[in-house]
Design a protein around this motif. Structure first.
Motif, PDB file in Angstrom:
ATOM      1  N   VAL A  72       0.840  -1.202   0.000  1.00 28.02           N
ATOM      2  CA  VAL A  72       0.000   0.000   0.000  1.00 28.02           C
ATOM      3  C   VAL A  72       0.873   1.249   0.000  1.00 28.02           C
ATOM      4  N   ILE A  73       1.909   1.255   0.837  1.00 30.23           N
ATOM      5  CA  ILE A  73       2.840   2.390   0.875  1.00 30.23           C
ATOM      6  C   ILE A  73       3.517   2.571  -0.480  1.00 30.23           C
ATOM      7  N   ARG A 272      -1.351   3.098   6.771  1.00 34.16           N
ATOM      8  CA  ARG A 272      -1.753   2.425   8.007  1.00 34.16           C
ATOM      9  C   ARG A 272      -3.249   2.603   8.254  1.00 34.16           C
ATOM     10  N   ASN A 273      -3.748   3.807   8.039  1.00 35.10           N
ATOM     11  CA  ASN A 273      -5.179   4.056   8.238  1.00 35.10           C
ATOM     12  C   ASN A 273      -6.035   3.244   7.278  1.00 35.10           C
ATOM     13  N   VAL A 274      -5.588   3.135   6.028  1.00 33.34           N
ATOM     14  CA  VAL A 274      -6.334   2.346   5.043  1.00 33.34           C
ATOM     15  C   VAL A 274      -6.401   0.889   5.483  1.00 33.34           C
ATOM     16  N   ALA A 275      -5.258   0.320   5.899  1.00 34.51           N
ATOM     17  CA  ALA A 275      -5.221  -1.083   6.325  1.00 34.51           C
ATOM     18  C   ALA A 275      -6.094  -1.309   7.554  1.00 34.51           C
ATOM     19  N   VAL A 276      -6.026  -0.389   8.511  1.00 33.17           N
ATOM     20  CA  VAL A 276      -6.803  -0.540   9.750  1.00 33.17           C
ATOM     21  C   VAL A 276      -8.306  -0.473   9.471  1.00 33.17           C
ATOM     22  N   VAL A 415      12.997   5.086  -1.002  1.00 39.99           N
ATOM     23  CA  VAL A 415      13.070   5.717   0.321  1.00 39.99           C
ATOM     24  C   VAL A 415      12.699   7.195   0.242  1.00 39.99           C
ATOM     25  N   ASP A 416      13.238   7.902  -0.752  1.00 40.05           N
ATOM     26  CA  ASP A 416      12.925   9.333  -0.899  1.00 40.05           C
ATOM     27  C   ASP A 416      11.439   9.548  -1.184  1.00 40.05           C
ATOM     28  N   ALA A 417      10.846   8.678  -2.007  1.00 44.48           N
ATOM     29  CA  ALA A 417       9.428   8.816  -2.355  1.00 44.48           C
ATOM     30  C   ALA A 417       8.536   8.640  -1.138  1.00 44.48           C
ATOM     31  N   VAL A 418       8.893   7.714  -0.273  1.00 40.79           N
ATOM     32  CA  VAL A 418       8.089   7.457   0.930  1.00 40.79           C
ATOM     33  C   VAL A 418       8.336   8.525   1.994  1.00 40.79           C
ATOM     34  N   ASN A 419       9.579   8.964   2.142  1.00 38.37           N
ATOM     35  CA  ASN A 419       9.928   9.890   3.224  1.00 38.37           C
ATOM     36  C   ASN A 419       9.421  11.312   3.004  1.00 38.37           C
ATOM     37  N   ALA A 420       9.071  11.668   1.768  1.00 43.93           N
ATOM     38  CA  ALA A 420       8.527  13.013   1.523  1.00 43.93           C
ATOM     39  C   ALA A 420       7.249  13.186   2.330  1.00 43.93           C
ATOM     40  N   GLY A 421       7.250  14.140   3.230  1.00 44.05           N
ATOM     41  CA  GLY A 421       6.078  14.405   4.054  1.00 44.05           C
ATOM     42  C   GLY A 421       5.979  13.561   5.301  1.00 44.05           C
TER      43      GLY A 421
END
Length: 456
Positions: A72-73, A272-276, A415-421
Motif C-alpha cells: 500500500v505504501i 496504516r489508516n487504510v489497512a486498519v 526511500v525518498d518517495a516514501v519519506n517526503a512528508g
C-alpha cells in the motif's frame, strides 16, 4: 489542508495542473473506499466461517500488516513521486533507469486494462446492488418472506443475460456523475459521505444483531481457535489472498489516487489508516453476517453473490424488523460497491486524459459509454469475467508496480518517495521487505490463484 491540484509534466514539457484531494482526510477516505468492497462483505465472513473464526483471522491480520506496510505504501508513493497513473509511473521508472520510456509505458497498460476490465464486471454487480436496495426500500424483498424459490428466482433472473439493464445503466450514470465532478468535487466529497455512513450503519446493524436470540453462537464461532488448522498451508494461502485483494494493490487504483496527493502528506500514516479501517470494515461485516445467520438458524455455507442476494435475504425476512435491517444492509453494500467502482474507473479515465489530452468530463464520458456497453453484454458471464481478471491481471499488476518501485528505480528512489512528508524516515526494513517478500508474494498470488481457481 492543501491546495487543489498538483503539477505534472506533460509530454511537451509544459507543466500541467492536475486535480487533487483537498485534504488528507479526503484522500484516506477515498483509499478506504477503494479497499472496502464486495470482498469485505460477501467473501470475508464466509472465509472466517469456513476456516474457523480466529484460526483464519490470525494469518489474515499478519498478512494485512505485511501488505499494508509494503504494497500500500509503495503504490501510493509510486503514484505521488511520478504524478501519474500506471502508464506514466512505469514510463518514468524505465526512463530514469534505462532511458527506454516506451517499454515502461507499454507495461503500464497492463494494470490499466485490468482495472477497466474489473470495473466493467463490478458495474454489473453494483447494478444488482442498486436493484436490491430499491427492492429493500419498496418492501418487495420482505414480501417474499422465506420462500427460497422466490428469493432464488429473483436473483437468478437478475443475474441472467441482459437481466438487469436498467439498474446497471443507473449504476454507471451515478458513477460517471461522481467522477465527472472531479477528484475533490466528486470522489472526495462522495467518500466523505459514504464511508462514515457505512461504518456507522454497520455498527448499528452489529448492535441490533447482538440483541437477537441465538446470535451468541455466531460470536462464539468467530472467537474459536483451532491450533491444528494453523498447520494447513491452504489456510495461509487463502488468508494471504483475502488480505492481498482486500487492500486493493493491483498497480492501478492506489497508484492513481497517490498521484493526486501532495508531497507534504504522510504516506506511511495514510497507508496504516487504510489497512486498519479496511480490516475494521471486514470485521464489522463478519460480526453482522455470522451472528445474523446463527440467529436465523442458517448455516453460513456459501460466499459470493449467493450469500448476499439469496441466503441473507432469507435470514433478514425471518428477523424481527427484518425490513429495516435489509434496507440498512443494502445501503451499506451500495456505498462499499460505489466507492470501489469509482476507484476502478479512475485509472482508465486518467489515462484518457493523459494520452488524448481531453478534459475530465469528456474522458469520463468515453470510459462510461465503453464500460456500460461491455457491462450490459457480459451480465450472463460476469462471474467468469471477474475471476479471470482478478486471478491473473490484478496480482500481475501489483507485482509489476512493486518491481518498478523496488527493483527498477531502486532503494534511493523508494526511500525518498516514501519519506517526503513523513514525520520520521521509513525503517531500513522497508526496501528489503518490498524487494524480497512483497514481489515474490505477488507472484505466489498469481500462481496460487491460477492453480486454485482464485484465492481472494
Amino acid at each position: 489542508m492543501r491546495k487543489k491540484g498538483t503539477k505534472a509534466m506533460g509530454n511537451n514539457g509544459i507543466e500541467l495542473e492536475r486535480d487533487g484531494f483537498k485534504s488528507r482526510t479526503g484522500f484516506i477516505l477515498a483509499c478506504i473506499g477503494s479497499a472496502v468492497g464486495m470482498g469485505n462483505i460477501w467473501r470475508f465472513p464466509y472465509m472466517v466461517s469456513a476456516w474457523g473464526g480466529m484460526t483464519f483471522l490470525i494469518p489474515y491480520v499478519l498478512f494485512v500488516i505485511l501488505i499494508g506496510s509494503t504494497g500500500v505504501i509503495e503504490e501510493m508513493a509510486l503514484g505521488r513521486a511520478t504524478k501519474g497513473g500506471p502508464i506514466k509511473a512505469f514510463g518514468d521508472c524505465m526512463q530514469m533507469r534505462t532511458g527506454k520510456r516506451k517499454a515502461g509505458e507499454a507495461i503500464g497498460f497492463i494494470p490499466v486494462l485490468g482495472s477497466l476490465a474489473l470495473a466493467m464486471g463490478y458495474t454489473v454487480v453494483v447494478g444488482w446492488i442498486f436493484k436490491y436496495t430499491y427492492l429493500a426500500f419498496s418492501g418487495k424483498l420482505s414480501a417474499m418472506g422465506n420462500d427460497m424459490s422466490a428469493i432464488g428466482g429473483m436473483f437468478g433472473s437478475t443475474a441472467s443475460t441482459f437481466g438487469n439493464n436498467m439498474w446497471l445503466i443507473i449504476a454507471m450514470v451515478v458513477t460517471a456523475v461522481i467522477m465527472a465532478l472531479g477528484i475533490a468535487g466528486g470522489i472526495e466529497k462522495a467518500n466523505k459521505v459514504m464511508m462514515p455512513l457505512l461504518f456507522i450503519m454497520f455498527v448499528g446493524l452489529g448492535i441490533y444483531i447482538f440483541t437477537l436470540p441465538g446470535s451468541s453462537a455466531g460470536y462464539k464461532y468467530i472467537f474459536t481457535l483451532n491450533p491444528k488448522e494453523l498447520l494447513d498451508i491452504k489456510l495461509w494461502i487463502y488468508a494471504f489472498g483475502q488480505a492481498f485483494f482486500s487492500l486493493s494493490i493491483a498497480g492501478n487504483g492506489t497508484v492513481i489516487y497517490g498521484s493526486y496527493l501532495s508531497d507534504k502528506e504522510n504516506i506511511v500514516s495514510s497507508a496504516r489508516n487504510v489497512a486498519v479501517f479496511d480490516t475494521i470494515a471486514a470485521l464489522l461485516a463478519a460480526f453482522v453476517i455470522i451472528p445474523g445467520m446463527a440467529a436465523g438458524g442458517a448455516e453460513l455455507s456459501s460466499g459470493g453473490p449467493g450469500l448476499m442476494f439469496i441466503y441473507l435475504v432469507n435470514v433478514f425476512n425471518g428477523m424481527p424488523g427484518g425490513k429495516i435491517v435489509g434496507i440498512v444492509f443494502y445501503v451499506c453494500v451500495l456505498f462499499a460497491g460505489m466507492s470501489s467502482l469509482v476507484n476502478l474507473y479512475e485509472a482508465p479515465v486518467a489515462t484518457i486524459q493523459e494520452k488524448l489530452k481531453l478534459n475530465r468530463v469528456a474522458s469520463v464520458g468515453i470510459i462510461a459509454v465503453a464500460g456500460c456497453v461491455v457491462s450490459l453484454v457480459i451480465q450472463g458471464i460476469v462471474s467468469g469475467w471477474m475471476d479471470a481478471v482478478s486471478i491473473y491481471i490484478c496480482p500481475l499488476g501489483a507485482m509489476l508496480a512493486a518491481i518498478m518501485f523496488f527493483w527498477v528505480e531502486g532503494k534511493k528512489f523508494a526511500v525518498d518517495a516514501v519519506n517526503a512528508g513523513a514525520d520520521k524516515p521509513i525503517g531500513k526494513w522497508f526496501v528489503p521487505l518490498g524487494k524480497y517478500v512483497l514481489v515474490p508474494l505477488a507472484l505466489v498470488a498469481l500462481i496460487a490463484g491460477a492453480l486454485l481457481g482464485g484465492i481472494g
